[in-house]
Design an enzyme around this catalytic site. Structure first.
Site, short mmCIF file in Angstrom:
data_model
loop_
_atom_site.label_atom_id
_atom_site.label_comp_id
_atom_site.label_asym_id
_atom_site.label_seq_id
_atom_site.Cartn_x
_atom_site.Cartn_y
_atom_site.Cartn_z
CG LEU A 29 -1.75 -1.36 1.41
CD1 LEU A 29 -2.38 -1.25 2.80
CD2 LEU A 29 -2.82 -1.39 0.21
CB SER A 30 3.84 1.85 0.78
OG SER A 30 4.69 0.59 0.50
CB CYS A 31 4.48 0.74 -4.95
SG CYS A 31 5.60 1.03 -6.31
CB THR A 97 10.39 4.97 -1.91
OG1 THR A 97 10.60 3.58 -2.43
CG2 THR A 97 11.35 6.23 -2.35
#
Length: 107
Positions: A29-31, A97
């Site tokens: 849930l973060s790319c 990231t």
């Protein structure tokens, strides 16, 4: 596992991973890499309601543990983590990231 905000897609992919023998899942849930504009990754992970719903869909679909991989690119990460827990996630992984860290000096 990563897909757009689609109950059908999350359910299908997570069931397939479980049936293939996965011991646990990590929900990406973060790319930030070109997926936000396609409604994937951090586009879902920055909204607690979307995170809660995705985790509910996955919890209803699988019996193995799963972890929500959170983006650090939010104002209040605790709110996102709480939504994942409320949705049934077994835990959270942090972080993907970190965007926009420029001009840092190591000295």
């Amino acid at each position: 596992v990563m897909c757009g905000y689609s109950k059908e897609d999350w359910t299908l992919l997570c069931k397939m991973a479980q049936e293939a023998g996965a011991d646990a899942l990590e929900l990406n849930l973060s790319c930030p890499h070109g997926m936000g504009e396609r409604g994937m990754g951090l586009a879902c992970g920055q909204d607690p309601e979307l995170v809660r719903n995705i985790c509910r869909w996955v919890r209803d679909a699988v019996t193995i543990p799963f972890f929500a991989k959170l983006t650090p690119n939010v104002t209040e990460i605790v709110e996102i983590a709480r939504a994942a827990k409320e949705g049934g996630a077994d835990g959270c992984t942090a972080t993907n990231t970190v965007s926009g860290l420029m001009g840092l000096r190591s000295d």
